[in-house]
Design a protein around this motif. Sequence first.
Motif, mmCIF file in Angstrom:
data_model
loop_
_atom_site.group_PDB
_atom_site.id
_atom_site.type_symbol
_atom_site.label_atom_id
_atom_site.label_comp_id
_atom_site.label_asym_id
_atom_site.label_seq_id
_atom_site.Cartn_x
_atom_site.Cartn_y
_atom_site.Cartn_z
ATOM 1 N N TYR A 1 -21.129 36.292 -19.305
ATOM 2 C CA TYR A 1 -22.303 35.911 -20.082
ATOM 3 C C TYR A 1 -23.391 35.316 -19.191
ATOM 4 N N ALA A 2 -23.010 34.670 -18.096
ATOM 5 C CA ALA A 2 -24.007 34.161 -17.158
ATOM 6 C C ALA A 2 -24.817 35.311 -16.577
ATOM 7 N N VAL B 1 -25.322 38.239 -17.948
ATOM 8 C CA VAL B 1 -26.178 38.792 -19.010
ATOM 9 C C VAL B 1 -27.389 37.897 -19.238
ATOM 10 N N LEU B 2 -27.162 36.597 -19.331
ATOM 11 C CA LEU B 2 -28.260 35.663 -19.591
ATOM 12 C C LEU B 2 -29.255 35.627 -18.438
ATOM 13 N N ARG B 3 -28.749 35.717 -17.194
ATOM 14 C CA ARG B 3 -29.665 35.752 -16.047
ATOM 15 C C ARG B 3 -30.608 36.949 -16.158
ATOM 16 N N ALA B 4 -30.033 38.108 -16.509
ATOM 17 C CA ALA B 4 -30.850 39.327 -16.611
ATOM 18 C C ALA B 4 -31.843 39.235 -17.759
ATOM 19 N N LEU B 5 -31.411 38.685 -18.892
ATOM 20 C CA LEU B 5 -32.282 38.620 -20.068
ATOM 21 C C LEU B 5 -33.400 37.597 -19.913
ATOM 22 N N LEU B 6 -33.061 36.456 -19.322
ATOM 23 C CA LEU B 6 -34.004 35.335 -19.274
ATOM 24 C C LEU B 6 -34.708 35.194 -17.932
ATOM 25 N N GLY B 7 -34.313 36.030 -16.951
ATOM 26 C CA GLY B 7 -34.970 35.984 -15.650
ATOM 27 C C GLY B 7 -34.689 34.713 -14.889
ATOM 28 N N LEU B 8 -33.452 34.206 -14.988
ATOM 29 C CA LEU B 8 -33.073 32.954 -14.359
ATOM 30 C C LEU B 8 -32.129 33.190 -13.189
ATOM 31 N N THR B 9 -32.159 32.298 -12.249
ATOM 32 C CA THR B 9 -31.147 32.285 -11.193
ATOM 33 C C THR B 9 -29.946 31.482 -11.687
ATOM 34 N N ASP B 10 -28.832 31.562 -10.903
ATOM 35 C CA ASP B 10 -27.674 30.744 -11.257
ATOM 36 C C ASP B 10 -28.027 29.263 -11.254
ATOM 37 N N ARG B 11 -28.801 28.846 -10.276
ATOM 38 C CA ARG B 11 -29.155 27.429 -10.203
ATOM 39 C C ARG B 11 -29.976 27.021 -11.428
ATOM 40 N N GLU B 12 -30.898 27.877 -11.831
ATOM 41 C CA GLU B 12 -31.735 27.555 -12.991
ATOM 42 C C GLU B 12 -30.922 27.552 -14.282
ATOM 43 N N LEU B 13 -29.973 28.477 -14.389
ATOM 44 C CA LEU B 13 -29.187 28.567 -15.613
ATOM 45 C C LEU B 13 -28.068 27.540 -15.658
ATOM 46 N N ARG C 1 -20.884 22.325 -25.386
ATOM 47 C CA ARG C 1 -19.530 22.316 -25.906
ATOM 48 C C ARG C 1 -18.702 23.501 -25.401
ATOM 49 N N ARG C 2 -19.343 24.408 -24.661
ATOM 50 C CA ARG C 2 -18.629 25.564 -24.106
ATOM 51 C C ARG C 2 -19.298 25.948 -22.796
ATOM 52 N N PRO C 3 -18.542 26.145 -21.729
ATOM 53 C CA PRO C 3 -19.142 26.612 -20.472
ATOM 54 C C PRO C 3 -19.533 28.080 -20.580
ATOM 55 N N ASP D 1 -18.302 44.682 -22.672
ATOM 56 C CA ASP D 1 -17.511 44.255 -23.819
ATOM 57 C C ASP D 1 -17.799 42.791 -24.099
ATOM 58 N N VAL D 2 -18.529 42.521 -25.176
ATOM 59 C CA VAL D 2 -18.861 41.143 -25.535
ATOM 60 C C VAL D 2 -18.269 40.827 -26.899
ATOM 61 N N ALA D 3 -18.343 39.566 -27.268
ATOM 62 C CA ALA D 3 -17.770 39.108 -28.531
ATOM 63 C C ALA D 3 -18.545 39.662 -29.722
ATOM 64 N N SER D 4 -17.985 39.470 -30.906
ATOM 65 C CA SER D 4 -18.652 39.898 -32.138
ATOM 66 C C SER D 4 -19.926 39.095 -32.360
ATOM 67 N N THR D 5 -20.759 39.589 -33.260
ATOM 68 C CA THR D 5 -22.006 38.894 -33.575
ATOM 69 C C THR D 5 -21.742 37.463 -34.049
ATOM 70 N N ALA D 6 -20.771 37.305 -34.924
ATOM 71 C CA ALA D 6 -20.464 35.968 -35.444
ATOM 72 C C ALA D 6 -20.016 35.036 -34.324
ATOM 73 N N SER D 7 -19.190 35.558 -33.419
ATOM 74 C CA SER D 7 -18.714 34.728 -32.309
ATOM 75 C C SER D 7 -19.850 34.383 -31.358
ATOM 76 N N LEU D 8 -20.737 35.359 -31.103
ATOM 77 C CA LEU D 8 -21.859 35.104 -30.204
ATOM 78 C C LEU D 8 -22.777 34.010 -30.761
ATOM 79 N N ARG D 9 -22.951 33.987 -32.061
ATOM 80 C CA ARG D 9 -23.759 32.926 -32.664
ATOM 81 C C ARG D 9 -23.153 31.554 -32.352
ATOM 82 N N VAL D 10 -21.824 31.479 -32.456
ATOM 83 C CA VAL D 10 -21.138 30.217 -32.149
ATOM 84 C C VAL D 10 -21.275 29.888 -30.668
ATOM 85 N N TYR D 11 -21.102 30.913 -29.799
ATOM 86 C CA TYR D 11 -21.192 30.693 -28.359
ATOM 87 C C TYR D 11 -22.556 30.119 -27.977
#
Length: 376
Positions: free
Chosen positions: A58-59, A61-73, A51-53, A33-43
């Motif tokens: 989302y961390a 999701v982003l790790r999986a998409l971008l192939g990053l570790t927590d330290r890298e992200l 301006r937002r942690p 369950d993620v935010a709407s498209t408009a909200s995600l653009r702002v995020y």
Amino acid sequence: MSARLRQARKAHGWSQERLVHEIERYARQHSLDVASTASLRVYVSEWENNRRPIGPLYAAVLRALLGLTDRELLGRTTSAEPVTVTGYDELIGRIDSAHNLSLGMVDTFMAQTELLRTVDRQMGAAALVDQMQAHLAALEECLTFAVLPSTREPIARALAGAATLGAWQALDVGATERAWRHYELGKRAAAEAKEPMYLAHAMAEQAYVLSAAGKSDLAVQLVQEAHRTVGGKASPRLLAWLHAAEAELLAQAGRPDDCRRSLDRAAAVLPPGDTDRDPDMLSVFLNGNHLTRWRGNVLARLGDDAAMSDLYDALAGMDATFTRAAAGLHCDLAQAHLAREEQDQAVNHLRKARLLANRTGSARHRARIDQLGAKF
């Protein structure tokens, strides 16, 4: 954090909009369950500008998409637990699904393409944009995770046919760049499927994009290259179609003599009879009546008085299900009558063309109707 996320996104060649799309796609696949498209653009903008942690969901999701570790992200680790490599289970699942894709499923994809083709022919492409995009995405997904040629080639063949149909629809509604990209997709799929006929067909249709963009000479070169690409492997009906397409593009390039020679070659190789569908190249519909209509179209563009008899013969034998083609035929008749300064007849055919073009939502035919209407 902002610099790391921005750098990782750009390393993938993604815009912020593309990252939003990928977050939504990942969320759908994993029932998140993620935010709407408009909200995600702002995020995304706020994440990249500190301006937002980035929260835990989302961390992940982003790790999986971008192939990053927590330290890298994030510049930190969230746990002292050993780092584990994730994603293999999902990858193997997709590979297994593609491997198990039966011939029946490929046939289902082909049947869906055929349904979209039929609806497009009768009702136009404007209402099919979302369906076609989803259809192509499903085929691309299957091809991406298929491994062996025995699995990939049937999927690629289905994708090649669907992509050229999607491209022609995009061209008809005025989405030029999307049309070009779909033709490129169709060409890649045809090459992978080892289908020179599909490749030549995609190349020849792509030449229409160049012609519409004012690159008439380059368009002629591309359709001629399509001839060379297919060589002696073209079916007679496809060969006739290629000659007729070349004739039309030569007419638009202002080469009437070469154009007429290509029309003669098309007539010489076209198989006789009323059958119009090429069993080896399902995208091609061409018989004697279709070629008569096509020849009338080309001659009308040349201002040749001989176009009139061809066009009225084609109108008499017109298949009622070819609604969009009928709009083009009435445009051709309007142009032919204008060349003879028969304005009443031209107005009548232009009115019929406009009604049909409005019914199918054809931006391509509407533009031509407006050009012809400006001559009154």
